[in-house]
Design a protein around this motif. Structure first.
Motif, PDB file in Angstrom:
ATOM      1  N   GLY A 130     -11.234   2.238  -3.763  1.00  0.00           N
ATOM      2  CA  GLY A 130     -11.351   0.923  -4.370  1.00  0.00           C
ATOM      3  C   GLY A 130     -10.126   0.085  -4.040  1.00  0.00           C
ATOM      4  O   GLY A 130      -9.750  -0.069  -2.880  1.00  0.00           O
ATOM      5  N   ASN A 131      -9.465  -0.413  -5.057  1.00  0.00           N
ATOM      6  CA  ASN A 131      -8.263  -1.216  -4.853  1.00  0.00           C
ATOM      7  C   ASN A 131      -6.984  -0.407  -4.960  1.00  0.00           C
ATOM      8  O   ASN A 131      -5.884  -0.952  -4.852  1.00  0.00           O
ATOM      9  N   GLY A 132      -7.131   0.889  -5.190  1.00  0.00           N
ATOM     10  CA  GLY A 132      -5.944   1.721  -5.368  1.00  0.00           C
ATOM     11  C   GLY A 132      -5.902   2.888  -4.410  1.00  0.00           C
ATOM     12  O   GLY A 132      -6.658   2.965  -3.435  1.00  0.00           O
ATOM     13  N   TRP A 133      -5.010   3.824  -4.703  1.00  0.00           N
ATOM     14  CA  TRP A 133      -4.811   5.007  -3.884  1.00  0.00           C
ATOM     15  C   TRP A 133      -4.933   6.257  -4.739  1.00  0.00           C
ATOM     16  O   TRP A 133      -4.609   6.238  -5.921  1.00  0.00           O
ATOM     17  N   PHE A 177      -5.806   4.052  11.668  1.00  0.00           N
ATOM     18  CA  PHE A 177      -5.210   4.580  10.449  1.00  0.00           C
ATOM     19  C   PHE A 177      -6.248   5.375   9.664  1.00  0.00           C
ATOM     20  O   PHE A 177      -7.393   4.949   9.508  1.00  0.00           O
ATOM     21  N   VAL A 178      -5.843   6.577   9.145  1.00  0.00           N
ATOM     22  CA  VAL A 178      -6.795   7.389   8.398  1.00  0.00           C
ATOM     23  C   VAL A 178      -6.354   7.695   6.969  1.00  0.00           C
ATOM     24  O   VAL A 178      -7.180   7.723   6.062  1.00  0.00           O
ATOM     25  N   TYR A 179      -5.088   7.959   6.748  1.00  0.00           N
ATOM     26  CA  TYR A 179      -4.605   8.218   5.398  1.00  0.00           C
ATOM     27  C   TYR A 179      -3.079   8.176   5.395  1.00  0.00           C
ATOM     28  O   TYR A 179      -2.451   8.025   6.450  1.00  0.00           O
ATOM     29  N   MET A 180      -2.493   8.265   4.223  1.00  0.00           N
ATOM     30  CA  MET A 180      -1.045   8.379   4.117  1.00  0.00           C
ATOM     31  C   MET A 180      -0.697   9.798   3.692  1.00  0.00           C
ATOM     32  O   MET A 180      -1.525  10.517   3.123  1.00  0.00           O
ATOM     33  N   ALA A 181       0.530  10.196   3.985  1.00  0.00           N
ATOM     34  CA  ALA A 181       0.932  11.569   3.696  1.00  0.00           C
ATOM     35  C   ALA A 181       2.396  11.627   3.323  1.00  0.00           C
ATOM     36  O   ALA A 181       3.206  10.808   3.781  1.00  0.00           O
ATOM     37  N   VAL A 182       2.731  12.602   2.487  1.00  0.00           N
ATOM     38  CA  VAL A 182       4.126  12.830   2.121  1.00  0.00           C
ATOM     39  C   VAL A 182       4.336  14.323   1.925  1.00  0.00           C
ATOM     40  O   VAL A 182       3.463  15.024   1.404  1.00  0.00           O
ATOM     41  N   GLY A 183       5.463  14.817   2.378  1.00  0.00           N
ATOM     42  CA  GLY A 183       5.761  16.236   2.259  1.00  0.00           C
ATOM     43  C   GLY A 183       6.225  16.610   0.863  1.00  0.00           C
ATOM     44  O   GLY A 183       6.691  15.766   0.091  1.00  0.00           O
ATOM     45  N   ALA A 184       6.106  17.890   0.533  1.00  0.00           N
ATOM     46  CA  ALA A 184       6.553  18.400  -0.764  1.00  0.00           C
ATOM     47  C   ALA A 184       7.071  19.817  -0.582  1.00  0.00           C
ATOM     48  O   ALA A 184       6.670  20.531   0.336  1.00  0.00           O
ATOM     49  N   LYS A 185       7.956  20.227  -1.487  1.00  0.00           N
ATOM     50  CA  LYS A 185       8.546  21.560  -1.413  1.00  0.00           C
ATOM     51  C   LYS A 185       8.644  22.142  -2.812  1.00  0.00           C
ATOM     52  O   LYS A 185       8.933  21.431  -3.771  1.00  0.00           O
ATOM     53  N   VAL A 209       6.570   8.187   2.162  1.00  0.00           N
ATOM     54  CA  VAL A 209       5.154   8.232   2.495  1.00  0.00           C
ATOM     55  C   VAL A 209       4.985   7.744   3.933  1.00  0.00           C
ATOM     56  O   VAL A 209       5.584   6.738   4.341  1.00  0.00           O
ATOM     57  N   GLN A 210       4.198   8.473   4.712  1.00  0.00           N
ATOM     58  CA  GLN A 210       3.983   8.127   6.118  1.00  0.00           C
ATOM     59  C   GLN A 210       2.524   7.745   6.356  1.00  0.00           C
ATOM     60  O   GLN A 210       1.620   8.308   5.748  1.00  0.00           O
ATOM     61  N   ARG A 211       2.312   6.810   7.264  1.00  0.00           N
ATOM     62  CA  ARG A 211       0.964   6.455   7.685  1.00  0.00           C
ATOM     63  C   ARG A 211       0.520   7.411   8.785  1.00  0.00           C
ATOM     64  O   ARG A 211       1.254   7.644   9.739  1.00  0.00           O
ATOM     65  N   VAL A 212      -0.673   7.949   8.646  1.00  0.00           N
ATOM     66  CA  VAL A 212      -1.210   8.886   9.636  1.00  0.00           C
ATOM     67  C   VAL A 212      -2.317   8.195  10.430  1.00  0.00           C
ATOM     68  O   VAL A 212      -3.249   7.639   9.854  1.00  0.00           O
ATOM     69  N   TYR A 213      -2.171   8.234  11.742  1.00  0.00           N
ATOM     70  CA  TYR A 213      -3.147   7.643  12.647  1.00  0.00           C
ATOM     71  C   TYR A 213      -3.800   8.739  13.468  1.00  0.00           C
ATOM     72  O   TYR A 213      -3.185   9.759  13.777  1.00  0.00           O
ATOM     73  N   SER A 214      -5.057   8.515  13.853  1.00  0.00           N
ATOM     74  CA  SER A 214      -5.792   9.509  14.606  1.00  0.00           C
ATOM     75  C   SER A 214      -6.517   8.862  15.785  1.00  0.00           C
ATOM     76  O   SER A 214      -6.866   7.672  15.738  1.00  0.00           O
ATOM     77  N   LEU A 215      -6.727   9.643  16.819  1.00  0.00           N
ATOM     78  CA  LEU A 215      -7.389   9.187  18.040  1.00  0.00           C
ATOM     79  C   LEU A 215      -8.683   8.445  17.716  1.00  0.00           C
ATOM     80  O   LEU A 215      -9.515   8.914  16.947  1.00  0.00           O
ATOM     81  N   ASP A 227       0.828  -1.205   0.000  1.00  0.00           N
ATOM     82  CA  ASP A 227       0.000   0.000   0.000  1.00  0.00           C
ATOM     83  C   ASP A 227       0.863   1.255   0.000  1.00  0.00           C
ATOM     84  O   ASP A 227       0.558   2.232  -0.697  1.00  0.00           O
ATOM     85  N   GLU A 228       1.908   1.262   0.795  1.00  0.00           N
ATOM     86  CA  GLU A 228       2.792   2.429   0.836  1.00  0.00           C
ATOM     87  C   GLU A 228       3.481   2.640  -0.500  1.00  0.00           C
ATOM     88  O   GLU A 228       3.624   3.772  -0.974  1.00  0.00           O
ATOM     89  N   THR A 229       3.887   1.554  -1.137  1.00  0.00           N
ATOM     90  CA  THR A 229       4.525   1.651  -2.451  1.00  0.00           C
ATOM     91  C   THR A 229       3.553   2.200  -3.484  1.00  0.00           C
ATOM     92  O   THR A 229       3.898   3.070  -4.284  1.00  0.00           O
ATOM     93  N   ALA A 230       2.313   1.699  -3.448  1.00  0.00           N
ATOM     94  CA  ALA A 230       1.299   2.171  -4.396  1.00  0.00           C
ATOM     95  C   ALA A 230       0.964   3.639  -4.152  1.00  0.00           C
ATOM     96  O   ALA A 230       0.826   4.425  -5.102  1.00  0.00           O
ATOM     97  N   ALA A 231       0.837   4.037  -2.887  1.00  0.00           N
ATOM     98  CA  ALA A 231       0.540   5.430  -2.572  1.00  0.00           C
ATOM     99  C   ALA A 231       1.685   6.345  -3.003  1.00  0.00           C
ATOM    100  O   ALA A 231       1.462   7.446  -3.514  1.00  0.00           O
TER     101      ALA A 231
END
Length: 264
Positions: free
Chosen positions: A131-134, A108-116, A86-92, A33-37
Motif C-alpha cells: 500500500g502506502n507503507g513498507w 528495483f525489487v525490494y529493500m534489505a538490511v543486515g542483522a546480527k 537499508v539498501q535498495r536491491v535491483y534485479s536483472l 521510502d528508505e527512511t520508512a523502510a
C-alpha cells in the motif's frame, strides 16, 4: 545452507525504479521510502521476529525441528541488531534480457538490511512496499542482499539471481562483485555485451516460452549450462512473468530455501 522465514507466500513484484545502461543511484540522504523502510526494520516487531529466526536457525543447525514455538525469553536473548543502512536491491530486468529497445538493465525489487545476533549469526531482512507503507516480508540467513548493494561505489549494484551473481553497473560497464559474476563477465563487459550474454542464457526461458510452460525450472551455470551448484545456495528466483527478484519456497516459519536457476 540459507534459511528463510517469510510472512506470506506472495512473490515479490518489481518496483518502478529502473536502471539504464549508465544510470547510478545518486549519493545523498535517504529517500522517504528508505527512511520508512528503516523504521520498519528497527521496530520491536521486526527485532522479535529476528530473535525467533535466530533461535530457529540454531534449532535447524543442530538437527532439531524448527516448527516448535520459540519462547520470548529465548528470542530476546539473541538481542538482534541491525547492521548498516537499508539498501535498495535491483534485479536483472526481463525486458533487457529479451532485447527490448532502451530497456533498463535492472529493476528495483525490494529493500534489505543486515542483522546480527548476540551469538554472531547473520541474517538479512527484506522490506517490501505494501500500500502506502513498507513491511518486513522476509528474513533470510546470510547478508548478500545487504552487503553487495552497499558496494555501489558511485554505480548501482544488481543481481542475476539465476546464477546468484552480483554486479556493479557503472560508466556503461558491468563488472562482477562475487565469484559467480566474475566467472560470468571476467574483468567486465559493456552493457551491450552483457545483454547478449543474458539473452543467450535466458532468451528462450522468458514468460510464455515452451521452457516455462513445460515447468523446467532447472539450473544454469555461466560456464557449463548445467545445474552444478550445491542445493544450499539460497532462495529461488521468481519467474519473470511475476517480477524479477527473489521468491522463497516457504510460507510462514523457517524452511530451507533452495535456488532453482535458469528460468524466470
Amino acid at each position: 545452507m540459507r534459511i528463510s522465514a517469510k510472512v506470506t507466500a506472495a512473490t515479490l513484484i518489481g518496483g518502478t525504479v529502473l536502471l539504464g545502461g549508465n544510470a547510478a543511484m545518486a549519493a545523498g540522504p535517504p529517500s522517504p521510502d528508505e527512511t520508512a523502510a528503516a523504521k520498519v526494520a528497527e521496530s520491536q516487531a521486526t527485532k522479535q521476529w529476528l530473535g525467533r529466526f535466530f533461535v530457529n536457525l540454531d534449532q535447524h543447525q543442530s538437527g532439531k525441528s524448527t516448527t516448535q514455538s520459540v519462547s520470548p525469553a529465548a528470542a530476546a536473548a539473541k538481542a538482534p541488531q541491525l547492521q548498516g543502512d537499508v539498501q535498495r536491491v535491483y534485479s536483472l530486468n526481463p525486458a533487457f534480457v529479451k532485447g527490448t529497445a532502451n530497456a533498463p538493465v535492472a529493476t528495483f525489487v525490494y529493500m534489505a538490511v543486515g542483522a546480527k545476533s548476540a551469538s554472531g549469526q547473520q541474517a538479512t531482512v527484506w522490506l517490501t512496499k505494501s500500500g502506502n507503507g513498507w513491511v518486513a516480508s522476509n528474513v533470510i540467513s546470510g547478508t548478500d542482499e545487504a552487503a553487495f548493494p552497499a558496494m555501489a561505489d558511485g554505480g548501482t549494484v544488481f543481481t542475476e539471481p539465476q546464477i546468484r551473481a552480483w554486479y556493479r553497473l557503472k560508466d556503461g560497464r558491468v563488472t562482477g562483485l562475487n565469484d559467480a559474476a566474475k566467472t560470468s563477465v571476467g574483468q567486465g563487459v559493456t552493457v551491450g555485451s552483457y545483454q547478449k550474454l543474458v539473452n543467450l542464457r535466458y532468451g528462450d526461458k522468458l514468460p510464455g516460452s515452451e521452457y516455462q510452460r513445460s515447468g523446467k525450472l532447472g539450473g544454469y551455470s555461466p560456464t557449463t549450462g548445467v545445474s552444478d551448484r550445491a542445493p544450499d545456495r539460497g532462495p529461488a528466483p521468481a519467474l519473470m512473468a511475476l517480477g524479477a527478484g527473489g521468491a522463497v519456497l516457504a510460507a510462514a516459519g523457517v524452511a530451507v530455501a533452495r535456488r532453482r536457476r535458469g528460468s524466470y
